[in-house]
Design an enzyme around this catalytic site. Structure first.
Site, PDB file in Angstrom:
ATOM      1  CE1 TYR A   1       5.254  -4.379   3.115  1.00 43.63           C
ATOM      2  CE2 TYR A   1       5.451  -6.053   4.808  1.00 43.63           C
ATOM      3  CZ  TYR A   1       4.791  -5.518   3.723  1.00 43.63           C
ATOM      4  OH  TYR A   1       3.660  -6.137   3.262  1.00 43.63           O
TER       5      TYR A   1
ATOM      6  CG  ASP B   1      -1.877 -11.845  -1.333  1.00 39.00           C
ATOM      7  OD1 ASP B   1      -0.909 -12.560  -0.998  1.00 39.00           O
ATOM      8  OD2 ASP B   1      -2.762 -11.477  -0.532  1.00 39.00           O
TER       9      ASP B   1
ATOM     10  CG  ASP C   1       2.164  -7.886   0.905  1.00 40.53           C
ATOM     11  OD1 ASP C   1       2.058  -9.105   1.144  1.00 40.53           O
ATOM     12  OD2 ASP C   1       1.425  -7.020   1.409  1.00 40.53           O
TER      13      ASP C   1
ATOM     14  CG  ASP D   1       0.012   2.069 -12.743  1.00 38.84           C
ATOM     15  OD1 ASP D   1       1.144   1.687 -13.114  1.00 38.84           O
ATOM     16  OD2 ASP D   1      -0.443   3.203 -13.025  1.00 38.84           O
TER      17      ASP D   1
ATOM     18  CE  LYS E   1       2.664   5.159 -10.230  1.00 34.54           C
ATOM     19  NZ  LYS E   1       1.670   4.853 -11.279  1.00 34.54           N
TER      20      LYS E   1
HETATM   21  C1  IPM Z   1       3.066 -11.918   3.400  1.00 33.68           C
HETATM   22  C2  IPM Z   1       2.173 -11.334   4.443  1.00 33.68           C
HETATM   23  C3  IPM Z   1       3.022 -10.505   5.396  1.00 33.68           C
HETATM   24  C4  IPM Z   1       3.650  -9.388   4.601  1.00 33.68           C
HETATM   25  C5  IPM Z   1       2.279  -9.964   6.628  1.00 33.68           C
HETATM   26  C6  IPM Z   1       1.568 -11.054   7.388  1.00 33.68           C
HETATM   27  C7  IPM Z   1       3.195  -9.189   7.529  1.00 33.68           C
HETATM   28  O1  IPM Z   1       1.157 -10.596   3.863  1.00 33.68           O
HETATM   29  O2  IPM Z   1       3.999 -12.659   3.766  1.00 33.68           O
HETATM   30  O3  IPM Z   1       2.837 -11.659   2.228  1.00 33.68           O
HETATM   31  O4  IPM Z   1       3.021  -8.346   4.382  1.00 33.68           O
HETATM   32  O5  IPM Z   1       4.787  -9.553   4.175  1.00 33.68           O
HETATM   33 MG    MG Z   2       1.059 -10.755   1.748  1.00 32.88          MG
END
Ligand code: IPM
Ligand code: MG
Length: 356
Positions: A142, A251, A247, A223, A191
């Site tokens: 990032y 999710d 990230d 993975d 990884k």
């Molecule tokens: C998160 C989001 C952010 C990230 C984006 C919006 C930049 O997906 O906080 O997980 O990738 O960190």
């Molecule tokens: Mg995210």
């Protein structure tokens, strides 16, 4: 005590969920005799519209001069066509970097009352699921060097994944400390079969482990971890991983709970300073319609009380109030099922305030 909080309502449903959270915090203040002083600042799309910049210097300064930052959400379709470095999401990355928020805590908790919303088979999650993803937040791909260059195959772009030993060490320490307070099990995800930066990551995490003999550490490739999360999520307690893997995995873990509208997060700097926000985004499609679930944001305020202000009794109060509202059968549209009582954003705030 007096506490200074920088409020960043942001875009979409951000302002309305933050509004309900402020009511909850003020109720806690009244009950326990604390004073929360808020300064509202601009970031994201709201800041672009007002100032032309997604993260004005004034916002950074006020955040730095506060005890904690509390954020709703940023982003929306209005700003989707802006170039990458002008998008509202840049405000988030800028705040993380400027405020030194290297440790991102994302709990994925399956609420008993909402078990039906879990997309996995009941037997896979029976008995509940409670995972904490600790994501490195200010390093890796990032923030590594990025750019364009010409290659044999023509024009190309690149982003570099780079981790220093120190960056890995400090996030590993946070993760081990969290594991000590929970189930004493830590999975480090990398990884290392391919990436040099992952081999460094694994070596440093293994070194830090020597200071935590009580924590059971294992290493897993990303993975495999993505697969294990849906195959057998109950094997995990704390997961520590890099910025980009975190990230993605956070999710996935939050989806397994079935209620992304319920999940809070904390981004911590060295010391007690932190930024708190719900995991869900700005949901512009339902903004301003009293439909958004403010529980993730309200639960984020409980994390703020616990981690930055050291007020665990007060934090417990908020979490218990949220659970009691669920137990009583009230549901916002995102978690609604047959037979439950429908409520909106504001009514959720009312019920939680009353329960405190
Ligand atoms: C998160 C989001 C952010 C990230 C984006 C919006 C930049 O997906 O906080 O997980 O990738 O960190
Ligand atoms: Mg995210």
């Amino acid at each position: 005590m007096n506490y200074k909080i920088a409020l960043v309502p942001g875009d979409g449903i951000g302002p309305e969920v933050v509004e309900q959270t402020v009511r909850v915090l003020d109720k806690i203040g009244e009950k326990y005799n604390h004073k929360f002083n808020y300064t509202t600042v601009l970031a994201g799309g709201a800041a672009i519209d007002a100032t032309g910049e997604c993260l004005p210097q004034e916002t950074i300064d006020i955040c730095k001069n506060s005890d904690a930052v509390f954020l709703g959400a940023v982003g929306g379709w209005q700003w989707d066509t802006l170039p990458g470095d002008k998008r509202p999401e840049r405000a988030l990355l800028g705040l993380r970097k400027e405020l030194g928020l290297f440790a991102n805590l994302r709990p994925a908790l399956l609420f008993e009352e909402l078990a039906d919303a879990c997309p996995l088979k009941a037997e896979i999650v029976s008995g509940g699921m409670d995972i904490l993803v600790v994501r490195e937040l200010t390093g890796g791909i990032y923030f590594g060097e990025k750019g364009f260059k010409d290659t044999e195959l023509g024009p190309a772009a690149y982003d570099i994944e780079l981790y220093s030993e120190e960056e890995v060490k400090r996030i590993a320490i946070v993760a081990f400390d969290m594991a000590m307070k929970r189930g004493k099990k830590l999975t480090s995800v990398d990884k290392a079969n391919v990436l040099e930066s992952s081999r460094l990551w694994r070596r440093i995490v293994t070194e830090v482990a020597k200071d935590y003999p009580e924590v059971e550490l294992n290493h897993m490739y990303i993975d495999n971890a993505a697969m294990q999360l849906v195959r057998n999520p109950k094997q995990f307690d704390v997961i520590v991983t890099s910025n980009i893997f975190g990230d993605i995995l956070s999710d996935e873990a939050s989806m397994i709970t079935g209620s992304i509208g319920m999940l809070p997060s904390a981004s911590l700097a060295k010391g007690n300073f932190g930024m708190y926000e719900p995991v869900h985004g700005s949901a512009p499609d339902i903004a301003g319609q009293n439909k958004a679930n403010p529980m993730a944001t309200i639960l984020s305020s409980a994390m703020m009380l616990r981690y930055t202000f050291g007020l665990s009794k007060e934090a417990d109060d908020i979490e218990n109030a949220v659970k009691s509202v669920l137990k009583a059968g009230y549901r916002t549209p995102d978690i609604m099922v047959d037979g439950m009582k429908p409520i909106g954003t504001k009514e959720t705030g009312d019920l939680i305030v009353n329960a405190i």
